[in-house]
Design a protein around this motif. Structure first.
Motif, PDB file in Angstrom:
ATOM      1  N   ASN A 204       0.830  -1.203   0.000  1.00 22.27           N
ATOM      2  CA  ASN A 204       0.000   0.000   0.000  1.00 22.27           C
ATOM      3  C   ASN A 204       0.868   1.258   0.000  1.00 22.27           C
ATOM      4  N   ASN A 205       0.476   2.229  -0.853  1.00 26.02           N
ATOM      5  CA  ASN A 205       1.091   3.559  -0.860  1.00 26.02           C
ATOM      6  C   ASN A 205       2.600   3.517  -1.067  1.00 26.02           C
ATOM      7  N   THR A 206       3.037   2.613  -1.941  1.00 22.55           N
ATOM      8  CA  THR A 206       4.440   2.566  -2.347  1.00 22.55           C
ATOM      9  C   THR A 206       4.486   2.475  -3.866  1.00 22.55           C
ATOM     10  N   ILE A 207       5.691   2.511  -4.423  1.00 23.42           N
ATOM     11  CA  ILE A 207       5.815   2.349  -5.869  1.00 23.42           C
ATOM     12  C   ILE A 207       5.871   0.874  -6.247  1.00 23.42           C
ATOM     13  N   ASN A 208       5.636  -0.008  -5.259  1.00 26.92           N
ATOM     14  CA  ASN A 208       5.495  -1.442  -5.497  1.00 26.92           C
ATOM     15  C   ASN A 208       6.733  -2.093  -6.081  1.00 26.92           C
ATOM     16  N   ASN A 209       7.901  -1.562  -5.741  1.00 27.14           N
ATOM     17  CA  ASN A 209       9.127  -2.213  -6.184  1.00 27.14           C
ATOM     18  C   ASN A 209       9.322  -3.566  -5.517  1.00 27.14           C
ATOM     19  N   ASN A 210       8.653  -3.791  -4.401  1.00 24.59           N
ATOM     20  CA  ASN A 210       8.823  -5.045  -3.680  1.00 24.59           C
ATOM     21  C   ASN A 210       7.734  -6.062  -3.983  1.00 24.59           C
ATOM     22  N   LEU A 211       6.822  -5.737  -4.903  1.00 25.27           N
ATOM     23  CA  LEU A 211       5.732  -6.662  -5.155  1.00 25.27           C
ATOM     24  C   LEU A 211       6.257  -7.987  -5.701  1.00 25.27           C
ATOM     25  N   GLN A 212       5.483  -9.046  -5.460  1.00 26.43           N
ATOM     26  CA  GLN A 212       5.819 -10.365  -5.965  1.00 26.43           C
ATOM     27  C   GLN A 212       4.576 -10.992  -6.577  1.00 26.43           C
ATOM     28  N   LEU A 213       4.761 -11.689  -7.692  1.00 28.06           N
ATOM     29  CA  LEU A 213       3.682 -12.404  -8.356  1.00 28.06           C
ATOM     30  C   LEU A 213       4.106 -13.849  -8.588  1.00 28.06           C
ATOM     31  N   TRP A 214       3.197 -14.779  -8.275  1.00 31.07           N
ATOM     32  CA  TRP A 214       3.427 -16.200  -8.515  1.00 31.07           C
ATOM     33  C   TRP A 214       2.366 -16.713  -9.473  1.00 31.07           C
TER      34      TRP A 214
ATOM     35  N   ASN B 131       0.722 -20.272 -10.591  1.00 30.86           N
ATOM     36  CA  ASN B 131       0.648 -21.690 -10.220  1.00 30.86           C
ATOM     37  C   ASN B 131       1.715 -22.070  -9.197  1.00 30.86           C
ATOM     38  N   GLY B 132       1.965 -21.150  -8.269  1.00 34.35           N
ATOM     39  CA  GLY B 132       2.911 -21.406  -7.188  1.00 34.35           C
ATOM     40  C   GLY B 132       4.354 -21.117  -7.502  1.00 34.35           C
ATOM     41  N   GLN B 133       4.652 -20.681  -8.736  1.00 32.54           N
ATOM     42  CA  GLN B 133       6.027 -20.399  -9.152  1.00 32.54           C
ATOM     43  C   GLN B 133       6.265 -18.888  -9.200  1.00 32.54           C
ATOM     44  N   LEU B 134       7.280 -18.418  -8.448  1.00 33.98           N
ATOM     45  CA  LEU B 134       7.615 -17.004  -8.444  1.00 33.98           C
ATOM     46  C   LEU B 134       8.060 -16.563  -9.830  1.00 33.98           C
ATOM     47  N   GLN B 135       7.539 -15.421 -10.286  1.00 34.42           N
ATOM     48  CA  GLN B 135       7.822 -14.926 -11.636  1.00 34.42           C
ATOM     49  C   GLN B 135       8.835 -13.787 -11.612  1.00 34.42           C
ATOM     50  N   ASN B 136       9.650 -13.723 -12.654  1.00 30.50           N
ATOM     51  CA  ASN B 136      10.555 -12.593 -12.854  1.00 30.50           C
ATOM     52  C   ASN B 136       9.778 -11.485 -13.556  1.00 30.50           C
ATOM     53  N   LEU B 137       9.739 -10.304 -12.942  1.00 30.64           N
ATOM     54  CA  LEU B 137       8.901  -9.220 -13.439  1.00 30.64           C
ATOM     55  C   LEU B 137       9.710  -8.201 -14.221  1.00 30.64           C
ATOM     56  N   SER B 138       9.063  -7.623 -15.228  1.00 29.84           N
ATOM     57  CA  SER B 138       9.647  -6.536 -16.007  1.00 29.84           C
ATOM     58  C   SER B 138       8.798  -5.290 -15.831  1.00 29.84           C
ATOM     59  N   LEU B 139       9.444  -4.124 -15.747  1.00 29.85           N
ATOM     60  CA  LEU B 139       8.736  -2.868 -15.573  1.00 29.85           C
ATOM     61  C   LEU B 139       8.617  -2.158 -16.908  1.00 29.85           C
ATOM     62  N   TYR B 140       7.386  -1.762 -17.260  1.00 28.06           N
ATOM     63  CA  TYR B 140       7.136  -1.021 -18.497  1.00 28.06           C
ATOM     64  C   TYR B 140       6.075   0.033 -18.224  1.00 28.06           C
TER      65      TYR B 140
END
Length: 216
Positions: free
Chosen positions: A137-147, A149-158
């Protein structure tokens, strides 16, 4: 089930039910399913003040749809002295970019058109998937994580940084009031925890959901 996890008794009762492979939704948590080609607002008391939220979504996209659509959104706004919120028309949403947006055919976090944190996704042929998101909440979400099917994903910023958004207590499932963004497909299961789940606890929930739905 870890008995020491700091959730309410209602949360723990629900977790006990799903860990018994009984995914019936309790009133204490945000759940809806199946929700098809529609959106619905849910009040989630405490969401606007929570520093972090962990979201679980089981969903599929309609096979013929390949444009920007939103699985869910946290509406943003200003908290009033009486505890209510005045919504400001912006949001933080989990979305499918389709071919309308670069990067194409990706799943990610969108901050009201300001940018995307995404990963490549294959949602063809109405594939059912489990998306887990840890958002701040109320951040630029640099620390967000997305999985997925249970597998952590490598994220790209655009294309650039996402501005901070201050959440309200309103969670929208299946899109937004803008009908062009309404999710085209089905949301089978959804829930929100208002804290930072430990990895073992998150994975335990994911394993039950993976076994409870035709996820591929």
């Amino acid at each position: 089930m870890p008995s020491s996890h700091p959730h309410s008794l209602a949360d723990l009762a629900f977790l006990g039910s799903i860990l018994s492979k009984d995914p019936r939704p309790p009133a204490a948590l945000l759940v809806s399913g199946p929700l098809t080609n529609a959106f619905q607002n849910f009040p989630v008391p405490g969401l606007g003040l929570a520093p972090v939220a962990t979201i679980f979504l089981v969903f599929s996209k309609a096979a013929a749809v390949d444009s920007f659509k939103m699985m869910c959104a946290i509406q943003t706004g200003t908290r009033q002295a009486n505890g209510t919120y005045v919504l400001d028309g912006t949001r933080t949403d989990l979305c499918y970019t389709g071919t309308e947006v670069t990067p194409n055919r990706a799943i990610g976090l969108n901050s009201y058109g300001s940018g995307f944190w995404t990963f490549n996704a294959n949602l063809a042929n109405s594939r059912v998937v489990l998306l887990t998101a840890k958002l701040y909440n109320n951040t630029i979400n640099n620390n967000l994580q997305l999985w997925l099917n249970g597998q952590l994903q490598n994220l790209s910023l655009y294309p650039g940084g996402l501005p901070p958004r201050t959440w309200s207590d309103t969670f929208t499932l299946g899109g937004d009031t803008n009908s062009s963004y309404t999710w085209q497909g089905t949301i089978y299961h959804a829930r929100v925890y208002l804290d930072d789940l430990t990895d073992p606890y998150r994975a335990e929930i994911e394993q039950v959901l993976l076994a409870s739905y035709p996820i591929s």
